[in-house]
Enzyme design. Sequence first.
Site, PDB file in Angstrom:
ATOM      1  N   SER A  11       3.931  -2.110  10.234  1.00 37.37           N
ATOM      2  CA  SER A  11       5.393  -2.140  10.390  1.00 37.37           C
ATOM      3  C   SER A  11       6.022  -3.468   9.969  1.00 37.37           C
ATOM      4  O   SER A  11       6.944  -3.967  10.627  1.00 37.37           O
ATOM      5  CB  SER A  11       5.792  -1.776  11.829  1.00 37.37           C
ATOM      6  OG  SER A  11       5.379  -0.454  12.130  1.00 37.37           O
ATOM      7  N   GLY A  48       3.114  -1.155   4.230  1.00 38.80           N
ATOM      8  CA  GLY A  48       3.054   0.275   3.935  1.00 38.80           C
ATOM      9  C   GLY A  48       4.441   0.795   3.579  1.00 38.80           C
ATOM     10  O   GLY A  48       4.935   0.586   2.468  1.00 38.80           O
ATOM     11  N   GLY A  49       5.082   1.428   4.545  1.00 39.10           N
ATOM     12  CA  GLY A  49       6.372   2.103   4.312  1.00 39.10           C
ATOM     13  C   GLY A  49       7.399   1.268   3.565  1.00 39.10           C
ATOM     14  O   GLY A  49       8.051   1.759   2.628  1.00 39.10           O
ATOM     15  N   GLU A  73      -4.847  -5.052  10.800  1.00 40.71           N
ATOM     16  CA  GLU A  73      -3.828  -4.016  10.940  1.00 40.71           C
ATOM     17  C   GLU A  73      -4.058  -3.265  12.252  1.00 40.71           C
ATOM     18  O   GLU A  73      -4.856  -2.310  12.292  1.00 40.71           O
ATOM     19  CB  GLU A  73      -3.896  -3.030   9.769  1.00 40.71           C
ATOM     20  CG  GLU A  73      -3.610  -3.644   8.424  1.00 40.71           C
ATOM     21  CD  GLU A  73      -3.067  -2.604   7.434  1.00 40.71           C
ATOM     22  OE1 GLU A  73      -1.974  -2.831   6.918  1.00 40.71           O
ATOM     23  OE2 GLU A  73      -3.721  -1.581   7.210  1.00 40.71           O
ATOM     24  N   GLY A  76       2.963   2.292  10.782  1.00 42.00           N
ATOM     25  CA  GLY A  76       3.879   3.418  10.620  1.00 42.00           C
ATOM     26  C   GLY A  76       4.650   3.780  11.878  1.00 42.00           C
ATOM     27  O   GLY A  76       5.280   4.831  11.941  1.00 42.00           O
ATOM     28  N   GLU A 134      -6.449   4.425   8.191  1.00 37.11           N
ATOM     29  CA  GLU A 134      -6.298   5.869   7.963  1.00 37.11           C
ATOM     30  C   GLU A 134      -7.596   6.477   7.434  1.00 37.11           C
ATOM     31  O   GLU A 134      -7.897   7.635   7.704  1.00 37.11           O
ATOM     32  CB  GLU A 134      -5.107   6.115   7.023  1.00 37.11           C
ATOM     33  CG  GLU A 134      -3.795   5.921   7.772  1.00 37.11           C
ATOM     34  CD  GLU A 134      -2.677   5.290   6.962  1.00 37.11           C
ATOM     35  OE1 GLU A 134      -2.708   5.348   5.726  1.00 37.11           O
ATOM     36  OE2 GLU A 134      -1.767   4.723   7.605  1.00 37.11           O
ATOM     37  N   HIS A 181      -9.413   0.957   5.392  1.00 37.28           N
ATOM     38  CA  HIS A 181      -8.072   1.111   5.949  1.00 37.28           C
ATOM     39  C   HIS A 181      -8.142   2.033   7.167  1.00 37.28           C
ATOM     40  O   HIS A 181      -8.930   2.975   7.205  1.00 37.28           O
ATOM     41  CB  HIS A 181      -7.119   1.689   4.892  1.00 37.28           C
ATOM     42  CG  HIS A 181      -5.700   1.676   5.367  1.00 37.28           C
ATOM     43  ND1 HIS A 181      -5.179   2.659   6.168  1.00 37.28           N
ATOM     44  CD2 HIS A 181      -4.715   0.768   5.195  1.00 37.28           C
ATOM     45  CE1 HIS A 181      -3.920   2.359   6.454  1.00 37.28           C
ATOM     46  NE2 HIS A 181      -3.616   1.209   5.881  1.00 37.28           N
ATOM     47  N   ASN A 225       0.860  -1.184   0.000  1.00 40.05           N
ATOM     48  CA  ASN A 225       0.000   0.000   0.000  1.00 40.05           C
ATOM     49  C   ASN A 225       0.897   1.236   0.000  1.00 40.05           C
ATOM     50  O   ASN A 225       1.523   1.540   1.004  1.00 40.05           O
ATOM     51  CB  ASN A 225      -0.895  -0.046   1.256  1.00 40.05           C
ATOM     52  CG  ASN A 225      -1.724   1.213   1.422  1.00 40.05           C
ATOM     53  OD1 ASN A 225      -1.790   2.052   0.521  1.00 40.05           O
ATOM     54  ND2 ASN A 225      -2.351   1.350   2.588  1.00 40.05           N
ATOM     55  N   TRP A 226       0.930   1.901  -1.133  1.00 42.56           N
ATOM     56  CA  TRP A 226       1.834   3.057  -1.262  1.00 42.56           C
ATOM     57  C   TRP A 226       1.289   4.302  -0.579  1.00 42.56           C
ATOM     58  O   TRP A 226       1.968   5.318  -0.504  1.00 42.56           O
ATOM     59  CB  TRP A 226       2.096   3.342  -2.749  1.00 42.56           C
ATOM     60  CG  TRP A 226       2.839   2.251  -3.465  1.00 42.56           C
ATOM     61  CD1 TRP A 226       3.337   1.090  -2.934  1.00 42.56           C
ATOM     62  CD2 TRP A 226       3.180   2.211  -4.867  1.00 42.56           C
ATOM     63  NE1 TRP A 226       3.957   0.334  -3.894  1.00 42.56           N
ATOM     64  CE2 TRP A 226       3.879   1.002  -5.103  1.00 42.56           C
ATOM     65  CE3 TRP A 226       2.956   3.067  -5.939  1.00 42.56           C
ATOM     66  CZ2 TRP A 226       4.358   0.634  -6.362  1.00 42.56           C
ATOM     67  CZ3 TRP A 226       3.435   2.713  -7.205  1.00 42.56           C
ATOM     68  CH2 TRP A 226       4.129   1.508  -7.400  1.00 42.56           C
ATOM     69  N   LYS A 227       0.056   4.262  -0.138  1.00 49.35           N
ATOM     70  CA  LYS A 227      -0.595   5.419   0.515  1.00 49.35           C
ATOM     71  C   LYS A 227      -0.435   6.668  -0.366  1.00 49.35           C
ATOM     72  O   LYS A 227      -0.455   6.548  -1.592  1.00 49.35           O
ATOM     73  CB  LYS A 227      -0.038   5.596   1.927  1.00 49.35           C
ATOM     74  CG  LYS A 227      -0.149   4.295   2.732  1.00 49.35           C
ATOM     75  CD  LYS A 227       0.114   4.439   4.192  1.00 49.35           C
ATOM     76  CE  LYS A 227      -0.049   3.092   4.873  1.00 49.35           C
ATOM     77  NZ  LYS A 227       0.146   3.151   6.312  1.00 49.35           N
TER      78      LYS A 227
HETATM   79  P1  13P Z   1       3.321   0.421   7.610  1.00 49.39           P
HETATM   80  O1  13P Z   1       3.853  -0.848   6.993  1.00 49.39           O
HETATM   81  O2  13P Z   1       4.014   1.649   7.129  1.00 49.39           O
HETATM   82  O3  13P Z   1       3.255   0.317   9.105  1.00 49.39           O
HETATM   83  O4  13P Z   1       1.807   0.573   7.106  1.00 49.39           O
HETATM   84  C1  13P Z   1       0.945  -0.508   7.205  1.00 49.39           C
HETATM   85  C2  13P Z   1      -0.289  -0.208   6.465  1.00 49.39           C
HETATM   86  O5  13P Z   1      -1.071   0.650   6.859  1.00 49.39           O
HETATM   87  C3  13P Z   1      -0.557  -0.948   5.221  1.00 49.39           C
HETATM   88  O6  13P Z   1      -1.854  -0.742   4.773  1.00 49.39           O
END
Ligand code: 13P
Length: 253
Positions: free
Chosen positions: A215, A236-237, A169, A175, A99, A97, A9-11
């Site tokens: 993470s 994510g990251g 999650e 993050g 967020e 998600h 997920n590149w956000k």
């Molecule tokens: P991180 O891997 O940056 O913690 O993000 C997880 C995430 O929200 C994937 O959707």
Amino acid sequence: MRKPFVAGNWKMNTDSLSSVSLAKAVADGVMELAGERLDVAVIPPFVYISAVVGTLSTTHIAVGAQDVYFERQGAFTGEISSSMLKDIGCAYVLCGHSERRHIIKEDDELINRKVSAAISGGLLPILCVGELIEQRKADETEQVVSNQLEKGLEGLSEEKLSAVTLAYEPVWAIGTGLTATPEQAQQVQSMMRELLSDMYDGQLADEIRILYGGSVKPDNAAVLMSQPDVDGLLVGGASLKSEDFIAIIKAAC
Ligand code: 13P
């Protein structure tokens, strides 16, 4: 046997050049694995989806979207429908998600409509659930996750459920560098599978993939994947660095 599934997920990251170069680097790194040993997807921002679909057209790496609206078309300024996403080559879509739940304030009813509309539009939704740190500390994790799951899947037939992937999650792990321990992930994800078995039936519950996200890094991917109810990873990251994402994919299969 559930086939492992790793999604990045590149956000709200990348731009027109880096989205394409990242997709290309991932494809070069996992060409032989994707589709064979495991399923792989990247989930760019809406505006780069078409370019990434083009870049990955000769690979088995799927492309997803980070959100979708539940209406099919019409006067919904700023929104994107499942048929539009399907039209440009999207296979997956994230729904609920954390967020979007906590920053954009989406509620379970809206998320449920999105999951249902995504399936009707031919997409494969990835329904995300997870508790806040206060809820974990108050011993409410099971209750919160069960509630999100029940409401998110409300009204979905068995046939429709088979299109769904779930992602656990924990919000406190996203993050933050604070990964859930493999035991914590397993405990919640086995509870989720049991709940699915009560809501639907055992065989269907057995077939649904449940990803872990929060993470995930190259050095914790394998141990998370070693848990029986962790069927994949939502990254994510670390999915923004091709070498890290490739290492995670390799650790997952
Ligand atoms: P991180 O891997 O940056 O913690 O993000 C997880 C995430 O929200 C994937 O959707």
